[in-house]
Design an enzyme around this catalytic site. Structure first.
Site, mmCIF file in Angstrom:
data_model
loop_
_atom_site.group_PDB
_atom_site.id
_atom_site.type_symbol
_atom_site.label_atom_id
_atom_site.label_comp_id
_atom_site.label_asym_id
_atom_site.label_seq_id
_atom_site.Cartn_x
_atom_site.Cartn_y
_atom_site.Cartn_z
ATOM 1 N N CYS A 142 0.847 -1.200 0.000
ATOM 2 C CA CYS A 142 0.000 0.000 0.000
ATOM 3 C C CYS A 142 0.883 1.252 0.000
ATOM 4 O O CYS A 142 1.645 1.462 -0.923
ATOM 5 C CB CYS A 142 -1.003 -0.025 1.142
ATOM 6 S SG CYS A 142 -2.413 1.089 0.816
ATOM 7 N N LYS A 163 -12.782 7.842 -1.453
ATOM 8 C CA LYS A 163 -11.947 6.739 -0.988
ATOM 9 C C LYS A 163 -12.272 5.452 -1.740
ATOM 10 O O LYS A 163 -13.441 5.085 -1.891
ATOM 11 C CB LYS A 163 -12.152 6.529 0.510
ATOM 12 C CG LYS A 163 -11.221 5.493 1.123
ATOM 13 C CD LYS A 163 -11.442 5.382 2.626
ATOM 14 C CE LYS A 163 -10.440 4.433 3.271
ATOM 15 N NZ LYS A 163 -10.624 4.338 4.737
ATOM 16 N N SER A 192 -8.363 -0.079 0.568
ATOM 17 C CA SER A 192 -8.700 0.987 1.516
ATOM 18 C C SER A 192 -7.663 2.095 1.375
ATOM 19 O O SER A 192 -6.643 2.099 2.058
ATOM 20 C CB SER A 192 -8.724 0.441 2.953
ATOM 21 O OG SER A 192 -9.032 1.459 3.883
ATOM 22 N N HIS A 235 -4.667 -4.639 -0.042
ATOM 23 C CA HIS A 235 -4.422 -5.253 1.264
ATOM 24 C C HIS A 235 -4.826 -6.726 1.346
ATOM 25 O O HIS A 235 -5.775 -7.076 2.051
ATOM 26 C CB HIS A 235 -5.155 -4.459 2.341
ATOM 27 C CG HIS A 235 -4.569 -3.112 2.604
ATOM 28 N ND1 HIS A 235 -3.394 -2.928 3.304
ATOM 29 C CD2 HIS A 235 -4.998 -1.876 2.244
ATOM 30 C CE1 HIS A 235 -3.121 -1.632 3.377
ATOM 31 N NE2 HIS A 235 -4.082 -0.973 2.742
ATOM 32 N N GLU A 237 -3.372 -8.767 3.106
ATOM 33 C CA GLU A 237 -3.088 -9.208 4.476
ATOM 34 C C GLU A 237 -4.245 -8.945 5.435
ATOM 35 O O GLU A 237 -4.232 -9.453 6.567
ATOM 36 C CB GLU A 237 -1.819 -8.521 4.999
ATOM 37 C CG GLU A 237 -1.986 -7.109 5.515
ATOM 38 C CD GLU A 237 -2.040 -6.053 4.418
ATOM 39 O OE1 GLU A 237 -2.143 -4.855 4.749
ATOM 40 O OE2 GLU A 237 -1.968 -6.421 3.217
ATOM 41 N N ARG A 249 -15.366 2.704 12.666
ATOM 42 C CA ARG A 249 -14.618 3.824 13.257
ATOM 43 C C ARG A 249 -15.034 5.144 12.631
ATOM 44 O O ARG A 249 -15.289 6.131 13.327
ATOM 45 C CB ARG A 249 -13.121 3.593 13.060
ATOM 46 C CG ARG A 249 -12.215 4.732 13.518
ATOM 47 C CD ARG A 249 -10.875 4.651 12.819
ATOM 48 N NE ARG A 249 -11.013 4.802 11.374
ATOM 49 C CZ ARG A 249 -10.133 4.342 10.485
ATOM 50 N NH1 ARG A 249 -9.064 3.675 10.882
ATOM 51 N NH2 ARG A 249 -10.332 4.540 9.180
#
Length: 305
Positions: A142, A163, A192, A235, A237, A249
């Protein structure tokens, strides 16, 4: 073969409970094997979550891995205890004389900053230069991948109007690549980020090859054989619930955010998300480690000579 990590590292019990083969120093000392030396330069705020995610992937292959957790020398983590950092992490200044078979450089939630405005940018550039003499293969993830490709080739990151957030299908653009061995024609990868790398700018750099890409969120995995590096902008992972944590969040903080695309069943945040990327995540990191194993020096000190 297992991954060697301290028995007191939080990831040890987590991975053991998942069936990942892990071992402490005592067992490693009894095995007459030269393990692959892999470093993890962890730039993420939630160090424990991130180190566990990557240890899970690199600990699931037949190869014995000796994992070293690395931090920037002067940067102080605000979200992980000083005791954890002192016990398990080594500052870059302490490991710069060592040789590594592989190095993973994680992302960091600082996309809004220009690279030169990052407080540890000068030292990170030293890390990038150091990889060319002390590391056999490097994997930038990333923001870490964006920073590497910018450092070595001048490719710029670009702010997105919204985003890129969710699970997006990516095409396998290089089926013959050893890094994509076993990959299907397409796969789902969590995304993300507020920035992107443009395919046209990557294509303009001789020697770079895009291995995975998406019509929706652009290039994902780029090979840079001249610097013995892979750059991934998304991502693999991530845990099943990582995007949910980020979404919850932002909702709680009142930050404008869309429901992550193709993540919740029927895009309904009330339903539990499904993990549709786990198998390809293990394939990619397993293939990367296997390629290192096939090509690295048996004598670690010969790396870079």
């Amino acid at each position: 073969m297992p991954i060697k990590i301290p028995e007191t590292l939080p990831a040890f019990d987590v991975l053991s409970s998942e069936g990942v083969m892990v071992m402490g120093q005592g067992r490693a000392d009894r095995q007459d094997i030269r393990p692959l030396q892999i470093g993890l330069l962890n730039l993420m705020p939630k160090k424990i979550q991130t180190e566990t995610q990557f240890a899970r992937l690199i600990g699931a292959t037949p190869l014995q891995i000796d994992l070293t957790l690395i931090r920037m020398t002067e940067h102080q983590s605000k979200h992980t205890s000083a005791a954890h950092m002192e016990a398990f992490y080594r500052p870059f200044a302490e490991v710069r004389d060592r040789k590594f078979d592989g190095l993973i450089i994680t992302g960091a939630p600082i996309e809004h900053l220009e690279f030169a405005d990052v407080t540890y940018w000068d030292e990170l550039r030293e890390v990038f230069a150091w990889t060319q003499t002390n590391v056999h293969a490097t994997f930038g993830v990333c923001w870490g991948g964006m920073a590497m490709i910018n450092h070595f080739h001048g490719v710029q990151k670009h702010i997105l109007p919204a985003k890129a957030f969710g699970c997006f299908r990516h095409r396998n653009l290089a089926p013959a690549s050893p890094y994509l061995r076993g990959f299907s024609d397409d796969c789902v990868i969590p995304v993300s980020r507020w920035t992107e790398m443009k395919q046209s700018e990557i294509d303009a750099v001789p020697g770079l090859t895009t291995l995975l890409g998406s019509p929706e969120v652009g290039p994902c995995l780029v090979e840079d054989p001249g610097h013995r590096a892979l750059y991934i902008f998304n991502h693999f992972e991530y845990d099943t619930g990582t995007l949910k944590e980020e979404y919850d969040r932002d909702v709680e903080n009142g930050t404008p955010i869309n429901v992550p695309t193709n993540y919740y069943p029927d895009d309904d945040p009330a339903r539990a998300p499904l993990n549709r990327w786990r198998s390809h995540a293990h394939l990619l990191y397993g293939n990367w480690l296997n390629e290192i194993y096939q090509t690295t020096e048996y004598d670690l000190e010969k790396i870079g000579t």
